[in-house]
Design an enzyme around this catalytic site. Sequence first.
Site, PDB file in Angstrom:
ATOM      1  N   GLY A  52       1.006  -1.389  -0.032  1.00 32.82           N
ATOM      2  CA  GLY A  52      -0.090   0.043  -0.014  1.00 32.82           C
ATOM      3  C   GLY A  52       0.827   1.164  -0.094  1.00 32.82           C
ATOM      4  O   GLY A  52       0.543   2.247   0.875  1.00 32.82           O
ATOM      5  N   GLY A  53       1.667   1.456  -0.949  1.00 32.69           N
ATOM      6  CA  GLY A  53       2.541   2.642  -0.993  1.00 32.69           C
ATOM      7  C   GLY A  53       3.571   2.540   0.109  1.00 32.69           C
ATOM      8  O   GLY A  53       4.637   1.921  -0.372  1.00 32.69           O
ATOM      9  N   SER A 265      -2.266   2.524  -5.946  1.00 31.33           N
ATOM     10  CA  SER A 265      -2.219   3.199  -4.782  1.00 31.33           C
ATOM     11  C   SER A 265      -2.520   4.585  -4.840  1.00 31.33           C
ATOM     12  O   SER A 265      -1.620   5.443  -4.504  1.00 31.33           O
ATOM     13  CB  SER A 265      -0.872   2.986  -4.125  1.00 31.33           C
ATOM     14  OG  SER A 265      -0.584   1.354  -3.575  1.00 31.33           O
ATOM     15  N   LEU A 274       1.906   6.537 -10.178  1.00 28.33           N
ATOM     16  CA  LEU A 274       2.983   6.928 -11.240  1.00 28.33           C
ATOM     17  C   LEU A 274       2.372   7.828 -12.200  1.00 28.33           C
ATOM     18  O   LEU A 274       1.737   7.247 -13.056  1.00 28.33           O
ATOM     19  CB  LEU A 274       3.771   5.635 -11.971  1.00 28.33           C
ATOM     20  CG  LEU A 274       4.636   6.315 -12.855  1.00 28.33           C
ATOM     21  CD1 LEU A 274       6.245   6.519 -12.103  1.00 28.33           C
ATOM     22  CD2 LEU A 274       5.213   4.955 -14.058  1.00 28.33           C
ATOM     23  N   TYR A 322     -12.812   0.866  -6.182  1.00 28.81           N
ATOM     24  CA  TYR A 322     -12.465  -0.285  -5.120  1.00 28.81           C
ATOM     25  C   TYR A 322     -11.674  -0.029  -3.876  1.00 28.81           C
ATOM     26  O   TYR A 322     -10.886  -0.635  -3.506  1.00 28.81           O
ATOM     27  CB  TYR A 322     -11.803  -1.394  -5.739  1.00 28.81           C
ATOM     28  CG  TYR A 322     -12.313  -2.834  -5.105  1.00 28.81           C
ATOM     29  CD1 TYR A 322     -13.173  -3.423  -5.525  1.00 28.81           C
ATOM     30  CD2 TYR A 322     -11.433  -3.491  -4.025  1.00 28.81           C
ATOM     31  CE1 TYR A 322     -13.646  -4.707  -5.069  1.00 28.81           C
ATOM     32  CE2 TYR A 322     -11.811  -4.535  -3.411  1.00 28.81           C
ATOM     33  CZ  TYR A 322     -12.843  -5.174  -3.899  1.00 28.81           C
ATOM     34  OH  TYR A 322     -13.412  -6.386  -3.252  1.00 28.81           O
ATOM     35  N   CYS A 410     -11.525 -15.809   5.469  1.00 30.69           N
ATOM     36  CA  CYS A 410     -12.758 -16.513   5.221  1.00 30.69           C
ATOM     37  C   CYS A 410     -13.911 -15.643   5.740  1.00 30.69           C
ATOM     38  O   CYS A 410     -13.873 -15.363   7.056  1.00 30.69           O
ATOM     39  CB  CYS A 410     -12.829 -17.781   6.207  1.00 30.69           C
ATOM     40  SG  CYS A 410     -14.124 -19.025   6.075  1.00 30.69           S
ATOM     41  N   GLY A 492      -5.948   2.661   3.515  1.00 35.45           N
ATOM     42  CA  GLY A 492      -6.703   2.402   2.470  1.00 35.45           C
ATOM     43  C   GLY A 492      -6.840   3.593   1.480  1.00 35.45           C
ATOM     44  O   GLY A 492      -6.656   3.280   0.307  1.00 35.45           O
TER      45      GLY A 492
END
Length: 556
Positions: A52-53, A265, A274, A322, A410, A492
Amino acid sequence: MDKRHDPSRRIIAPHGTKLSCKSWFTEAPMRMLMNNLHPDVAERPEDLVVYGGIGRAARDWECYDKIIEVLQRLEEDETLLVQSGKPVGVFKTHSNAPRVIIANSNLVPHWANWEHFNELDKKGLAMYGQMTAGSWIYIGSQGIVQGTYETFAAMATKHFGGSSKGKWILTGGLGGMGGAQPLAGTMAGYSVLTCEVDETRIDFRLRTKYVDKKTDSLDEALAMIDEANKSGKPVSVGLLANAADVFAELVERGVTPDVVTDQTSAHDPLNGYLPQNWTLEYAAEMRKKDEAAVVKAAKQSMAVQVRAMLALQAAGAATTDYGNNIRQMAFEEGVENAFDFPGFVPAYVRPLFCEGIGPFRWVALSGDPEDIYKTDAKVKELIPDNPQLHNWLDMARERIAFQGLPSRICWVGLKDRARLALAFNEMVKSGELSAPVVIGRDHLDSGSVASPNRETESMLDGSDAVSDWPLMNALLNTASGATWVSLHHGGGVGMGFSQHSGVVIVADGSDEAAVRLGRVLWNDPATGVMRHADAGYDIAKKCAKEQNLDLPMLEK
C-alpha cells in the site's frame, strides 16, 4: 543514511513449537511482525514496506530490532506500547490484557493530511501503518482475494443475470492489495486485464499464480481476453502499462469492458501512483527534488483515468471504486462528477457488514500447511449449509499459494466467528493442530472503520464520517482481552480520510485462551452489527435481535 533501508535484511518468522519468547502470547506478535516482512509477503521488505505505497511494519530497523528484543523479554503481565512503529513503553498490566497495543499514524484532525504527515515521516516521528502492515496481521494478497471474489460475484448477480461467462474486467494495480484482483476475477468466472507500471510486480504475481499471462502490448492483451472469452476459459493478463493511458485508450477505441475498477495506490499520490509518461526511476528522483510536482502530476493522471472510467460507465460498463480514493483525488483535480460511480461497499458489500460478516483470518504459527487444511475442514463441518463458503475454501486450497506462514481468509460473521475460534482452540489443545494459531481480521470490517469514501460511504443516516465507532471497537477489544489491538489513521484511502482499528488473538489450546476468544470474537463483530443497526439498517436490527445483542436504543 536512511535508517529504514537495509538490503542485507532477510526476515523469516520461526516455524514449529520452539519458543524464543516467554509464551505464545508474545511469540505470536513476534512471528507475525516477522511474517509481515517475509520476502514472499512484503512488497519492499528491505525498506520495512509491507504493502500500500509506504505501509510499514516498523518505523525503522532500529525500532524493529528493539520490538523483537522487548517481545522476547515481555512478561505475561506486561504490555508493550508501540507508537507509529516505535516501541515507546512497557507497562505492568495483567495476564488478560493485550500484550501489545499499537497506534499508527494518528493525527489531530486539523493536521491530518499527507503534507503534515510527510514532514513528520521525514523527521522520523511517524510511520504510515496502512491497515494490516503496522498491525502485524498481513497475510499477502490472499487477505483480500475472497472479499474481491465476493464483490465480483455480486456484480455478476446484479448486472449480468448471475453469470460472468464471457465477461471481462479492466483494472489497475498489482501491488499487495491490487494483486488479488486477477485471481479473484478468474475464480469468479471473469477474464481480467490488469495494468501495472512495475514489471517486478507482474513477475511476482506470475510466480505466485495470481496472474496467468504477461504482455506489454494492449493489442496482445485484448486478443488474449477475446480468445479466452470465446473459449469459455477465463484468463488474467498483466499488462505492463500505465492505467491512465490504457483506460483512456480504450475509450478512444470504443472498447468497453464489462466491469471497470482500479486498485492502484491512488490513496498516496506522492508514493503510490506513477504519473503518465514518467518512468519509475524519474518518479523516485522527483520525490527527492519536488514532492509537490509529483503529487500534482499524479493527480492529473488520476483525473484522466477517472474521466475514462466515467466514459466507460456511460458506455455500459459496471464501474466501481475499489476503495483507493481515486475518485477523491480526481475530484480535487477538477473532475466534478468523479463520484458518479459508486464505491464497492455501499454497492455490493454493506448487507454483509450488517450481519458482522467480514474478513476473518487465521495463521498457522507452526508453519505447517496441514494445520490450515485441517481448519478448512473444521469450518466446513461447523458451517455445513453455506455452499458459497465451501466453494471458496475448495478454490483457495487449489489456487492460492501461501505467502510466508500458512493462512486462510474466510468471510464469516457474528454468529460464527467465536465458535470457529473456540473449535480451533480445541484442535490445538487436542494436538490435532501442531501449534497455536493466531486469529485476526482486516481493519476493513463491519464495526472497526470510519471511512466516508469507502467502508462508511453513503450510510443510511448520514453518519459516514463519525469515527467514534472504531475507537469504541479498539477499546472494547482491549477490555475483552485480545492479544494485540491497533488503532490507525489513513489506511486504504490516505491521510485524513479514515480511522480504523485491528484485533488479533491467540488460540494456544488453553482454557484461559478459550474464555478470551469467546469474548473477543463475539464482541468484535457485534460492534459492527451495533454500528449498522444504529444507522438504521433493517438487516442489522434483525441480526441484533436474533443474536440477543443488548442495544439499549434499539426498539424491541
